[in-house]
Design a protein around this motif. Structure first.
Motif, PDB file in Angstrom:
ATOM      1  N   GLU A  41       0.833  -1.202   0.000  1.00  0.00           N
ATOM      2  CA  GLU A  41       0.000   0.000   0.000  1.00  0.00           C
ATOM      3  C   GLU A  41       0.866   1.251   0.000  1.00  0.00           C
ATOM      4  N   ALA A  42       1.907   1.247   0.823  1.00  0.00           N
ATOM      5  CA  ALA A  42       2.814   2.402   0.876  1.00  0.00           C
ATOM      6  C   ALA A  42       3.490   2.622  -0.468  1.00  0.00           C
ATOM      7  N   ALA A  43       3.831   1.542  -1.152  1.00  0.00           N
ATOM      8  CA  ALA A  43       4.462   1.656  -2.463  1.00  0.00           C
ATOM      9  C   ALA A  43       3.523   2.323  -3.457  1.00  0.00           C
ATOM     10  N   VAL A  44       2.226   1.957  -3.410  1.00  0.00           N
ATOM     11  CA  VAL A  44       1.239   2.568  -4.295  1.00  0.00           C
ATOM     12  C   VAL A  44       1.109   4.060  -4.002  1.00  0.00           C
ATOM     13  N   VAL A  45       1.008   4.412  -2.734  1.00  0.00           N
ATOM     14  CA  VAL A  45       0.832   5.815  -2.356  1.00  0.00           C
ATOM     15  C   VAL A  45       2.077   6.642  -2.664  1.00  0.00           C
ATOM     16  N   ALA A  46       3.245   6.039  -2.507  1.00  0.00           N
ATOM     17  CA  ALA A  46       4.498   6.753  -2.761  1.00  0.00           C
ATOM     18  C   ALA A  46       4.900   6.733  -4.226  1.00  0.00           C
ATOM     19  N   GLY A  47       4.254   5.884  -5.031  1.00  0.00           N
ATOM     20  CA  GLY A  47       4.582   5.811  -6.450  1.00  0.00           C
ATOM     21  C   GLY A  47       5.886   5.096  -6.738  1.00  0.00           C
ATOM     22  N   VAL A  48       6.221   4.080  -5.910  1.00  0.00           N
ATOM     23  CA  VAL A  48       7.461   3.327  -6.096  1.00  0.00           C
ATOM     24  C   VAL A  48       7.144   1.836  -6.021  1.00  0.00           C
ATOM     25  N   ASP A  49       8.187   1.003  -6.102  1.00  0.00           N
ATOM     26  CA  ASP A  49       8.011  -0.428  -5.948  1.00  0.00           C
ATOM     27  C   ASP A  49       8.121  -0.819  -4.475  1.00  0.00           C
ATOM     28  N   VAL A  50       7.600  -1.989  -4.134  1.00  0.00           N
ATOM     29  CA  VAL A  50       7.658  -2.461  -2.752  1.00  0.00           C
ATOM     30  C   VAL A  50       9.107  -2.580  -2.289  1.00  0.00           C
ATOM     31  N   ARG A  51       9.976  -3.049  -3.164  1.00  0.00           N
ATOM     32  CA  ARG A  51      11.383  -3.194  -2.772  1.00  0.00           C
ATOM     33  C   ARG A  51      12.015  -1.850  -2.432  1.00  0.00           C
ATOM     34  N   ASP A  52      11.522  -0.771  -3.042  1.00  0.00           N
ATOM     35  CA  ASP A  52      12.044   0.557  -2.732  1.00  0.00           C
ATOM     36  C   ASP A  52      11.656   0.976  -1.321  1.00  0.00           C
ATOM     37  N   VAL A  53      10.431   0.659  -0.930  1.00  0.00           N
ATOM     38  CA  VAL A  53       9.984   0.964   0.438  1.00  0.00           C
ATOM     39  C   VAL A  53      10.821   0.182   1.444  1.00  0.00           C
ATOM     40  N   ASN A  54      10.983  -1.114   1.193  1.00  0.00           N
ATOM     41  CA  ASN A  54      11.756  -1.949   2.109  1.00  0.00           C
ATOM     42  C   ASN A  54      13.215  -1.511   2.190  1.00  0.00           C
ATOM     43  N   ARG A  55      13.737  -1.021   1.084  1.00  0.00           N
ATOM     44  CA  ARG A  55      15.132  -0.581   1.079  1.00  0.00           C
ATOM     45  C   ARG A  55      15.335   0.599   2.027  1.00  0.00           C
ATOM     46  N   LEU A  56      14.414   1.571   2.009  1.00  0.00           N
ATOM     47  CA  LEU A  56      14.570   2.735   2.886  1.00  0.00           C
ATOM     48  C   LEU A  56      14.466   2.353   4.351  1.00  0.00           C
ATOM     49  N   ILE A  57      13.723   1.281   4.626  1.00  0.00           N
ATOM     50  CA  ILE A  57      13.615   0.799   6.002  1.00  0.00           C
ATOM     51  C   ILE A  57      14.846  -0.002   6.381  1.00  0.00           C
ATOM     52  N   ASP A  58      15.242  -0.935   5.526  1.00  0.00           N
ATOM     53  CA  ASP A  58      16.390  -1.797   5.822  1.00  0.00           C
ATOM     54  C   ASP A  58      17.685  -1.000   5.964  1.00  0.00           C
TER      55      ASP A  58
END
Length: 220
Positions: A12-29
């Motif tokens: 869901e965050a990836a959709v709202v941010a306009g990126v891929d899921v792996r991009d969201v996880n990367r910023l967290i990791d």
């Protein structure tokens, strides 16, 4: 989940941010996103307003170094952390926050990132509202409200390359907006297991009866 989600799954965050899921996880990791902006309790979830920072980090990549983008995120977070009202994206509908960071000769204005994030969050909210799960309808498979059209079937057809015109012909009960919301819902809420395989529509082949008649006429 509520119709207006504040704490989002990574898809869901990836959709709202306009990126891929792996991009969201990367910023967290890689600890680029401040720890207070996500949870790792039972499952990884991200506060909706933090999607603005995720969007900024990737959209600004061609213009700013990773160090400059990380500095902007840390600075902005430290400034808005005390403003608990800003934490909730639902308050943005009454008054959009105005975030600006000045660093040496750089001035970063977040207005566009905020507007884009809010627009995508609104789409996610509409998609959630448009979809329902009822055990009495296709065994609880997510469908568009008021229809028996499975959301994931629509999304799988779109992923297979079926153009919008063909989708509207295949699902005449759905408007273009509902088809787009179904696709967005499926992306934000991916089904478990193997993805559906959908064949691209093909031209109808002549029946055996027609072929036999043609051969008979040719032999006369």
């Amino acid at each position: 989940m509520s119709a207006e989600p504040e704490l989002l799954t990574t898809p869901e965050a990836a959709v709202v941010a306009g990126v891929d899921v792996r991009d969201v996880n990367r910023l967290i990791d890689e600890r680029i996103l401040p720890e207070d902006l996500y949870t790792n309790d039972e499952s990884r979830r991200v506060w909706a307003w933090a999607c603005t920072l995720i969007r900024f980090y990737y959209d600004a990549a061609p213009s700013l170094t990773a160090q400059e983008r990380k500095y902007a995120i840390d600075t902005l977070y430290s400034e808005v952390k005390a403003k608990t009202a800003v934490r909730l994206i639902k308050t943005w509908r009454h008054k959009l926050p105005h975030w600006k960071i000045e660093h040496h000769f750089l001035t970063l204005n977040f207005d566009r990132f905020i507007a884009d994030t809010l627009a995508e969050h609104d789409k996610l909210t509409r998609a959630r509202t448009a979809v329902m799960e009822d055990p009495e309808i296709l065994g609880g498979t997510p469908v568009i409200k008021g229809t028996r059209v499975p959301v994931y079937d629509v999304a799988a057809s779109a992923a297979a390359g079926v153009p919008m015109r063909r989708l509207q012909e295949a699902y005449p009960s759905l408007t273009r907006e509902l088809i787009e919301l179904a696709i967005l819902y499926a992306k934000a809420t991916p089904p478990r297991g193997r993805p559906r395989q959908v064949r691209r529509p093909m031209a109808t082949s002549p029946s055996r009866k027609v072929l036999r008649r043609r051969r008979h006429e040719a032999s006369r």
